[in-house]
Design a protein around this motif. Structure first.
Motif: not given
Length: 91
Positions: A5, A9, A11-12
């Motif tokens: 992972n 992200s 977006d963040k």
């Protein structure tokens, strides 16, 4: 490459970059481009850096201008450092 992972992200990372702009009174930037890049290339002698990455986010803070924001995967923004120009230096 193993499946893991991403700690932060895209977006963040974009939200971190926008917050950085607001914190420094640069206004609300327009998104232009985002890349995730390695700190070192695969042939680098620094083997520990080969699996470390950062976001390179290109923004348009105002018309006819652009700015890069580097966001590390822990959410840290690399702050730019002003280096004063010295007479006799090539610009």
């Amino acid at each position: 490459m193993g499946a893991t992972n991403i700690p932060l992200s895209p977006d963040k990372a974009w939200q971190v970059a926008k917050n950085w702009f607001l914190k420094h009174d640069y206004g609300q930037p327009e998104f232009a481009r985002m890349e995730i890049r390695p700190f070192a290339l695969s042939d680098s002698p620094h083997k520990s850096w080969r699996r470390r990455f950062f976001y390179r986010i290109e923004c348009i803070p105002m018309q006819f201008d652009s700015m890069l924001v580097i966001v590390l995967l822990d959410g840290t923004v690399l702050e730019p450092k002003r280096i004063p120009w010295q007479p006799g230096e090539i610009k």
